[in-house]
Enzyme design. Sequence first.
Site, PDB file in Angstrom:
ATOM      1  N   THR A  51       0.679  -1.093   0.012  1.00  0.00           N
ATOM      2  CA  THR A  51      -0.019   0.000   0.010  1.00  0.00           C
ATOM      3  C   THR A  51       0.711   1.263   0.014  1.00  0.00           C
ATOM      4  OG1 THR A  51      -1.770  -1.198   1.319  1.00  0.00           O
ATOM      5  CG2 THR A  51      -1.934   1.174   1.213  1.00  0.00           C
ATOM      6  N   THR A  52       1.846   1.105   0.923  1.00  0.00           N
ATOM      7  CA  THR A  52       2.534   2.491   0.904  1.00  0.00           C
ATOM      8  C   THR A  52       3.530   2.673  -0.167  1.00  0.00           C
ATOM      9  OG1 THR A  52       2.942   1.958   3.172  1.00  0.00           O
ATOM     10  CG2 THR A  52       4.357   3.534   2.596  1.00  0.00           C
ATOM     11  N   ILE A  64       5.212  -4.383  10.081  1.00  0.00           N
ATOM     12  CA  ILE A  64       5.074  -4.150   8.645  1.00  0.00           C
ATOM     13  C   ILE A  64       5.109  -2.596   8.758  1.00  0.00           C
ATOM     14  CG2 ILE A  64       4.736  -4.288   6.249  1.00  0.00           C
ATOM     15  CD1 ILE A  64       4.049  -7.049   6.587  1.00  0.00           C
TER      16      ILE A  64
END
Length: 296
Positions: A47-48, A205
């Site tokens: 996502t990041t 994470i």
Amino acid sequence: MKEPIFTGSAVAIVTPFTETGVDFDKLEELIEFHIANQTDCIVICGTTGESSTMPDEEHKSVIKFTAEKVNKRIPVIAGTGSNDTAHAIELSKYAESVGADGLLIVTPYYNKTTQKGLYLHTKAIADSVNIPIVLYNIPGRTGGLSFSLDTLKELAKIPNINAIKEATGNLSFVANIAAETDLNIYSGNDDIIVPVMSLGGKGVISVVANILPKETHDICKLYETGETEKSKELFLSLIKLINTLFIEVNPIPVKTAMNCLGYKVGPLRMPLCDMSDKNLETLKNVLKENNVKCLL
């Protein structure tokens, strides 16, 4: 318990972009920065990393580049999830073929599915590869779809389904996963690293690790080695910064912070956009308060 892919802090690394593509020179620089600062694992195209804006060829090239540059010095986990099972299988098989050490598989979004469909989707991906899989449970981004405990118990029976990135923020659910499965658990939220580790979690994470890799590693390492009070103190000292990195949709604040600090990771991709002036000012002030400096 299954052998973990990593223990400690995995950075959910940003993808540095130019106006026309991926800045691979900068990506290599970030990879070396993280290895030098004791990041325990790199999660690429999560996502990041803005993977949802990356065409397949670009997505694949970034996974391949990262695996080759890391060259087994630390594990690389590739984000290869999709709401299309066949597409997830294609990406997962490719990531394995170019040297990824594990896969991050998000629950399907938009079309969602039932718990039966979620099991079948995940099993089909697992059956297509030999490397370990980290399930990614983040209902806030997937239309509310979440693994049920019963589904996780069944998925845990599949040998290469190794772990879960738990990003619901629900510590009761984390406790039940720990009690009733042999999955390794990683905090998917930086604001509950220590609470998750207190329930047997193997680490995090992390988003904040993009700018504080050593500190994020140290939080996990201190807890793992029994120095829980020091771990807690370090964790709590960063909680305001952690919270500030989520005052707008991730990865807007962290990528903005990195550019403010001189990391030069380039623009966000639409539909992500620049921060509001008010939130940008808040972010800059908190970075100053925490004495965060560019380490590149």
